[in-house]
Design a protein around this motif. Structure first.
Motif, PDB file in Angstrom:
ATOM      1  N   SER A  94       0.872  -1.175   0.000  1.00  0.00           N
ATOM      2  CA  SER A  94       0.000   0.000   0.000  1.00  0.00           C
ATOM      3  C   SER A  94       0.907   1.223   0.000  1.00  0.00           C
ATOM      4  N   MET A  95       0.293   2.427   0.049  1.00  0.00           N
ATOM      5  CA  MET A  95       1.132   3.634   0.056  1.00  0.00           C
ATOM      6  C   MET A  95       2.031   3.700   1.285  1.00  0.00           C
ATOM      7  N   LEU A  96       1.613   3.003   2.335  1.00  0.00           N
ATOM      8  CA  LEU A  96       2.424   2.960   3.549  1.00  0.00           C
ATOM      9  C   LEU A  96       3.811   2.384   3.259  1.00  0.00           C
ATOM     10  N   ASP A  97       3.879   1.509   2.278  1.00  0.00           N
ATOM     11  CA  ASP A  97       5.134   0.823   1.954  1.00  0.00           C
ATOM     12  C   ASP A  97       5.739   1.349   0.660  1.00  0.00           C
ATOM     13  N   LEU A 106      -0.529   8.401  -4.976  1.00  0.00           N
ATOM     14  CA  LEU A 106      -1.607   7.588  -4.396  1.00  0.00           C
ATOM     15  C   LEU A 106      -2.279   8.323  -3.234  1.00  0.00           C
ATOM     16  N   ARG A 107      -1.458   8.912  -2.409  1.00  0.00           N
ATOM     17  CA  ARG A 107      -1.986   9.590  -1.217  1.00  0.00           C
ATOM     18  C   ARG A 107      -2.909  10.748  -1.607  1.00  0.00           C
ATOM     19  N   ALA A 108      -2.555  11.421  -2.708  1.00  0.00           N
ATOM     20  CA  ALA A 108      -3.335  12.598  -3.115  1.00  0.00           C
ATOM     21  C   ALA A 108      -4.788  12.241  -3.439  1.00  0.00           C
ATOM     22  N   ASP A 113     -10.054  14.435   1.515  1.00  0.00           N
ATOM     23  CA  ASP A 113     -11.197  13.970   2.313  1.00  0.00           C
ATOM     24  C   ASP A 113     -10.887  13.936   3.801  1.00  0.00           C
ATOM     25  N   PHE A 114      -9.616  14.159   4.139  1.00  0.00           N
ATOM     26  CA  PHE A 114      -9.226  14.049   5.551  1.00  0.00           C
ATOM     27  C   PHE A 114      -8.653  15.344   6.111  1.00  0.00           C
ATOM     28  N   THR A 115      -8.832  16.456   5.416  1.00  0.00           N
ATOM     29  CA  THR A 115      -8.357  17.735   5.965  1.00  0.00           C
ATOM     30  C   THR A 115      -9.250  18.096   7.159  1.00  0.00           C
ATOM     31  N   LEU A 253      -8.402  -1.617   1.923  1.00  0.00           N
ATOM     32  CA  LEU A 253      -8.049  -2.328   3.154  1.00  0.00           C
ATOM     33  C   LEU A 253      -7.263  -1.411   4.099  1.00  0.00           C
ATOM     34  N   LEU A 254      -6.316  -0.659   3.545  1.00  0.00           N
ATOM     35  CA  LEU A 254      -5.520   0.248   4.390  1.00  0.00           C
ATOM     36  C   LEU A 254      -6.437   1.246   5.103  1.00  0.00           C
ATOM     37  N   LEU A 255      -7.363   1.831   4.352  1.00  0.00           N
ATOM     38  CA  LEU A 255      -8.263   2.819   4.970  1.00  0.00           C
ATOM     39  C   LEU A 255      -9.127   2.167   6.051  1.00  0.00           C
ATOM     40  N   ALA A 258      -6.425   0.995   9.062  1.00  0.00           N
ATOM     41  CA  ALA A 258      -5.507   1.949   9.716  1.00  0.00           C
ATOM     42  C   ALA A 258      -6.149   2.683  10.885  1.00  0.00           C
ATOM     43  N   GLY A 259      -7.443   2.983  10.760  1.00  0.00           N
ATOM     44  CA  GLY A 259      -8.058   3.788  11.817  1.00  0.00           C
ATOM     45  C   GLY A 259      -8.852   2.964  12.806  1.00  0.00           C
ATOM     46  N   ASN A 260      -8.904   1.665  12.636  1.00  0.00           N
ATOM     47  CA  ASN A 260      -9.803   0.849  13.447  1.00  0.00           C
ATOM     48  C   ASN A 260      -9.219   0.541  14.822  1.00  0.00           C
ATOM     49  N   GLU A 261      -8.166  -0.284  14.800  1.00  0.00           N
ATOM     50  CA  GLU A 261      -7.574  -0.713  16.066  1.00  0.00           C
ATOM     51  C   GLU A 261      -6.961   0.490  16.813  1.00  0.00           C
ATOM     52  N   THR A 262      -6.363   1.397  16.046  1.00  0.00           N
ATOM     53  CA  THR A 262      -5.665   2.547  16.626  1.00  0.00           C
ATOM     54  C   THR A 262      -6.622   3.457  17.407  1.00  0.00           C
ATOM     55  N   THR A 263      -7.755   3.806  16.775  1.00  0.00           N
ATOM     56  CA  THR A 263      -8.695   4.711  17.443  1.00  0.00           C
ATOM     57  C   THR A 263      -9.348   3.993  18.629  1.00  0.00           C
ATOM     58  N   ARG A 264      -9.659   2.713  18.428  1.00  0.00           N
ATOM     59  CA  ARG A 264     -10.254   1.915  19.510  1.00  0.00           C
ATOM     60  C   ARG A 264      -9.356   1.950  20.756  1.00  0.00           C
ATOM     61  N   HIS A 307       5.605   1.355  17.081  1.00  0.00           N
ATOM     62  CA  HIS A 307       6.744   1.647  16.204  1.00  0.00           C
ATOM     63  C   HIS A 307       6.391   1.427  14.746  1.00  0.00           C
ATOM     64  N   PHE A 308       7.219   1.993  13.879  1.00  0.00           N
ATOM     65  CA  PHE A 308       7.167   1.685  12.452  1.00  0.00           C
ATOM     66  C   PHE A 308       8.578   1.337  12.003  1.00  0.00           C
ATOM     67  N   ARG A 309       8.699   0.862  10.780  1.00  0.00           N
ATOM     68  CA  ARG A 309      10.019   0.455  10.312  1.00  0.00           C
ATOM     69  C   ARG A 309      10.432   1.248   9.074  1.00  0.00           C
ATOM     70  N   GLU A 378     -12.647  12.318  16.657  1.00  0.00           N
ATOM     71  CA  GLU A 378     -13.421  11.247  17.297  1.00  0.00           C
ATOM     72  C   GLU A 378     -13.128  11.200  18.792  1.00  0.00           C
ATOM     73  N   ILE A 379     -11.845  11.303  19.133  1.00  0.00           N
ATOM     74  CA  ILE A 379     -11.458  11.189  20.546  1.00  0.00           C
ATOM     75  C   ILE A 379     -11.949  12.402  21.329  1.00  0.00           C
ATOM     76  N   GLN A 380     -11.807  13.567  20.724  1.00  0.00           N
ATOM     77  CA  GLN A 380     -12.273  14.788  21.382  1.00  0.00           C
ATOM     78  C   GLN A 380     -13.774  14.685  21.687  1.00  0.00           C
TER      79      GLN A 380
HETATM   80  C1  HEM Z   1      -5.599   7.120  16.935  1.00  0.00           C
HETATM   81  C2  HEM Z   1      -5.735   6.700  15.703  1.00  0.00           C
HETATM   82  C3  HEM Z   1      -4.604   6.554  14.740  1.00  0.00           C
HETATM   83  C4  HEM Z   1      -3.269   6.381  14.956  1.00  0.00           C
HETATM   84  C5  HEM Z   1      -2.556   6.257  16.282  1.00  0.00           C
HETATM   85  C6  HEM Z   1      -2.621   6.304  13.662  1.00  0.00           C
HETATM   86  C7  HEM Z   1      -1.254   6.160  13.488  1.00  0.00           C
HETATM   87  C8  HEM Z   1      -0.628   6.180  12.262  1.00  0.00           C
HETATM   88  C9  HEM Z   1       0.796   6.138  12.065  1.00  0.00           C
HETATM   89  C10 HEM Z   1       1.824   6.049  13.195  1.00  0.00           C
HETATM   90  C11 HEM Z   1       1.041   6.180  10.738  1.00  0.00           C
HETATM   91  C12 HEM Z   1       2.412   6.145  10.055  1.00  0.00           C
HETATM   92  C13 HEM Z   1       3.123   7.477  10.186  1.00  0.00           C
HETATM   93  C14 HEM Z   1       4.516   7.505   9.619  1.00  0.00           C
HETATM   94  O1  HEM Z   1       5.028   6.486   9.143  1.00  0.00           O
HETATM   95  O2  HEM Z   1       5.124   8.588   9.685  1.00  0.00           O
HETATM   96  C15 HEM Z   1      -0.242   6.229  10.073  1.00  0.00           C
HETATM   97  C16 HEM Z   1      -0.423   6.229   8.711  1.00  0.00           C
HETATM   98  C17 HEM Z   1      -1.655   6.167   8.112  1.00  0.00           C
HETATM   99  N1  HEM Z   1      -2.893   6.278   8.734  1.00  0.00           N
HETATM  100 FE1  HEM Z   1      -3.228   6.479  10.693  1.00  0.00          FE
HETATM  101  N2  HEM Z   1      -3.574   6.410  12.691  1.00  0.00           N
HETATM  102  C18 HEM Z   1      -4.794   6.573  13.299  1.00  0.00           C
HETATM  103  C19 HEM Z   1      -6.017   6.759  12.683  1.00  0.00           C
HETATM  104  C20 HEM Z   1      -6.217   6.714  11.330  1.00  0.00           C
HETATM  105  C21 HEM Z   1      -7.501   6.894  10.677  1.00  0.00           C
HETATM  106  C22 HEM Z   1      -8.828   7.183  11.384  1.00  0.00           C
HETATM  107  C23 HEM Z   1      -7.280   6.734   9.353  1.00  0.00           C
HETATM  108  C24 HEM Z   1      -8.303   6.897   8.262  1.00  0.00           C
HETATM  109  C25 HEM Z   1      -8.934   6.047   7.658  1.00  0.00           C
HETATM  110  C26 HEM Z   1      -5.855   6.483   9.153  1.00  0.00           C
HETATM  111  C27 HEM Z   1      -5.240   6.279   7.946  1.00  0.00           C
HETATM  112  C28 HEM Z   1      -3.874   6.186   7.767  1.00  0.00           C
HETATM  113  C29 HEM Z   1      -3.249   6.007   6.465  1.00  0.00           C
HETATM  114  C30 HEM Z   1      -3.978   5.871   5.127  1.00  0.00           C
HETATM  115  C31 HEM Z   1      -1.859   6.000   6.681  1.00  0.00           C
HETATM  116  C32 HEM Z   1      -0.763   5.859   5.629  1.00  0.00           C
HETATM  117  C33 HEM Z   1      -0.269   7.236   5.236  1.00  0.00           C
HETATM  118  C34 HEM Z   1       0.857   7.204   4.237  1.00  0.00           C
HETATM  119  O3  HEM Z   1       1.538   6.187   4.095  1.00  0.00           O
HETATM  120  O4  HEM Z   1       1.067   8.236   3.579  1.00  0.00           O
HETATM  121  N3  HEM Z   1      -5.253   6.480  10.380  1.00  0.00           N
HETATM  122  N4  HEM Z   1      -1.235   6.256  11.027  1.00  0.00           N
END
Ligand code: HEM
Length: 420
Positions: A94-97, A106-108, A113-115, A253-255, A258-264, A307-309, A378-380
Motif C-alpha cells: 500500500s502507500m504505507l510501503d 496515491l496519497r493525493a 477527504d481528511f483535511t 483495506l488500508l483505509l 488503519a483507523g480501526n484498532e488505533t482509534t479503539r 513503532h514503524f520500520r 473522534e477522541i475529542q
Molecule cells: C488514533 C488513531 C490513529 C493512529 C494512532 C494512527 C497512526 C498512524 C501512524 C503512526 C502512521 C504512520 C506514520 C509515519 O510512518 O510517519 C499512520 C499512517 C496512516 N494512517 Fe493512521 N492512525 C490513526 C487513525 C487513522 C484513521 C482514522 C485513518 C483513516 C482512515 C488512518 C489512515 C492512515 C493512512 C492511510 C496512513 C498511511 C499514510 C501514508 O503512508 O502516507 N489512520 N497512522
C-alpha cells in the motif's frame, strides 16, 4: 498524582529485549525505553527470527528518520519489522510501503477527504453516533467498555465516510475485529489457515472478505457515483491509468484497517487515564475548552502504534552509530512520546499540556497519518460527550492488555458508568 503504569524498574541495557511481546503484557515498559533514550538511543536489537534492527528511541532522532525518506525508505522492505518475502511485499504494497514520488500520487487521491475542514463535515454525525453508543452503554451501567464503546465507533465512522448503508455497519465492525493485530496469542490465526492462505497476498481470510465488501461498493459507485471516498478511488487515475483491482483492494483495506484498532485503543486508554487521574477528568468537566488539548494528551498517553520500520538506502551515521545500507530501523513512537528532552514531566498525564509535540500519528514526513484529524476529532467528541453524561466511572475488573510489541492495546476493560 498517579503516574504512568510502568512495568520494569532498575534494569540494565543487558536486560533490554524489544522483540519479547510478553514484556509489553502488563504495561508499556517505560523504564526500558527511558534507559535506551538515556544510554543507547540508537540501539542494536537482535531478533530470533530476523536479521535484527536498530531501535531509535529519542524524539529528535525518530523525527529525523521519518523526514529523510531518501535515506530511510519505506519502500525497501516495507513498514513492518517482519521480513516478508519480496513477492508478498509487492502483492500487499500500500502507500504505507512506498516512497515518494509514487507514494504522493496515491496519497493525493483521498488526502482532501481528511483535511480538518473535510472531517468537520462529519462532526455532527460522529457526535450523534457517539451519543447513541454511550447512552446504550449507560443504560447497562456495567459494561465491557472496549466491546460496547471503543470498538464500535471507529468502524461506524469509517462506514459513514464510505456512505455504507446502516445495515452494513455491524458487518464492518465484525470484519474490523477479525483484522486485529496478531501478535497476541488470543488473536493469532490457526497455523493451518495461514498455510492454506499462504498463496494469497494476505493470509488473514478477513482480508478477502474486506476486499469483497470494497469491490461491491466500487461496483455500485461506478454505476452511480457519489461524493465519497470509494467514488474517488474508482475514478482516480495515476499517470493516466485507473487503479488496478489489486491497488484498489489494498487501498480500501488500508483505509479500513488503519483507523480501526488505533482509534479503539486510544479511546480505551483515554478512559483508563481518566480513571487513574480523576482530577484531570474534573478539570475537563469544569473547563470544556480543554477537550482539544486533552485529546492530544490522550493520544500521547495511549500511543497505540508503538513503532514503524524504515530501511537504510545507504551507509549513514545516526546518533553516533554506523548504520549500514539495508539495515532495518524501528522508530519507537511510544518512547519518543515520553522523551523528557521534548516533554516536561512526560510521565504526568496533563489534559492541558501545551506544547504537546506528540508523535502518535508519526512525527511528520511523507507518511504522517492521513486520518489524524479524523481520529483526533473522534477522541475529542467521545470524551466531551462522555463527561457530560457520566458522573463517575470505575473499573470493575482487571484491564486485559494486548500482548504485543507493536500495538499498545486494551482487549477488555470492565467498567461501571454512573449517569450524571
Ligand atoms: C488514533 C488513531 C490513529 C493512529 C494512532 C494512527 C497512526 C498512524 C501512524 C503512526 C502512521 C504512520 C506514520 C509515519 O510512518 O510517519 C499512520 C499512517 C496512516 N494512517 Fe493512521 N492512525 C490513526 C487513525 C487513522 C484513521 C482514522 C485513518 C483513516 C482512515 C488512518 C489512515 C492512515 C493512512 C492511510 C496512513 C498511511 C499514510 C501514508 O503512508 O502516507 N489512520 N497512522
Amino acid at each position: 498524582m498517579a503516574s504512568a503504569r510502568t512495568a520494569t524498574q532498575g534494569m540494565s541495557l543487558d536486560d533490554v529485549d524489544l522483540t519479547d511481546h510478553a514484556r509489553f503484557a502488563d504495561a508499556v515498559p517505560h523504564e526500558m525505553f527511558r534507559l535506551l533514550r538515556d544510554q543507547d538511543p540508537v540501539h542494536w536489537q537482535d531478533e530470533r527470527e530476523g536479521r535484527g534492527f536498530w531501535a531509535v528511541t529519542r524524539h529528535a532522532d525518530i523525527t529525523a528518520v521519518h523526514k529523510d525518506w531518501r535515506t530511510f525508505s519505506s519502500e525497501r522492505g516495507g513498514s513492518s519489522l517482519q521480513d516478508l518475502d519480496p513477492e508478498a511485499v509487492v502483492a500487499r504494497k500500500s502507500m504505507l510501503d512506498m516512497d515518494p514520488p509514487p507514494h504522493n500520487k496515491l496519497r493525493a487521491i483521498v488526502n482532501r477527504d481528511f483535511t480538518p475542514r473535510a472531517v468537520r463535515v462529519f462532526e455532527e454525525r460522529i457526535r450523534s453516533l457517539i451519543v447513541t453508543i454511550l447512552e446504550r452503554a449507560l443504560a447497562q451501567g456495567e459494561v465491557e467498555f472496549v466491546r460496547e464503546v471503543s470498538a464500535e465507533l471507529p468502524m461506524r465512522v469509517f462506514a459513514e465516510m464510505l456512505g455504507a448503508p446502516e445495515s452494513d455497519h455491524r458487518h464492518l465492525v465484525e470484519l474490523g475485529d477479525r483484522m486485529l493485530g496478531q501478535d497476541d496469542p488470543e488473536y493469532r490465526l490457526d497455523p493451518e489457515v495461514m498455510r492454506a492462505n499462504s498463496h494469497l497476498p494476505f493470509s488473514n481470510p478477513a482480508a478477502a472478505d474486506m476486499f469483497e465488501y470494497g469491490r461491491g461498493l466500487a461496483a455500485e459507485r461506478r454505476r452511480c457515483p457519489r461524493e465519497d471516498i470509494v467514488t474517488k478511488l474508482v475514478e482516480a487515475e495515476i499517470d493516466g491509468c485507473p487503479l488496478s483491482e489489486q491497488e484498489f483492494d489494498v487501498y480500501f483495506l488500508l483505509l479500513a484497517v488503519a483507523g480501526n484498532e488505533t482509534t479503539r485503543h486510544s479511546i480505551s486508554h483515554g478512559l483508563l487515564a481518566l480513571i487513574d487521574h480523576p482530577e484531570q477528568a474534573e478539570r475537563m468537566r469544569t473547563d470544556p475548552d480543554l477537550s482539544r488539548s486533552a485529546a492530544d494528551e490522550i493520544l500521547r498517553w495511549a500511543t497505540p502504534v508503538h513503532h514503524f520500520r524504515r530501511t537504510a538506502t545507504c551507509d549513514v551515521e545516526l546518533g553516533g552509530k554506523q548504520i549500514r545500507e539495508d539495515d532495518k530501523i524501528a522508530t519507537w513512537f511510544i518512547s519518543g512520546n515520553f522523551d523528557d528532552r521534548e516533554f516536561s514531566d512526560p510521565m504526568r498525564f496533563d489534559v492541558g499540556r501545551d506544547p504537546n509535540p506528540q508523535m502518535t500519528f508519526g512525527p511528520g514526513g511523507p507518511h504522517f497519518c492521513t486520518g489524524a484529524h479524523l481520529a483526533r476529532l473522534e477522541i475529542q467528541v467521545v470524551f466531551e460527550e462522555l463527561l457530560k453524561r457520566v458522573r463517575s466511572f470505575e473499573l470493575t475488573g482487571p484491564v486485559e492488555r494486548l500482548q504485543s510489541n507493536a500495538f499498545n492495546g486494551i482487549k477488555r476493560m470492565p467498567v461501571r458508568l454512573e449517569a450524571a
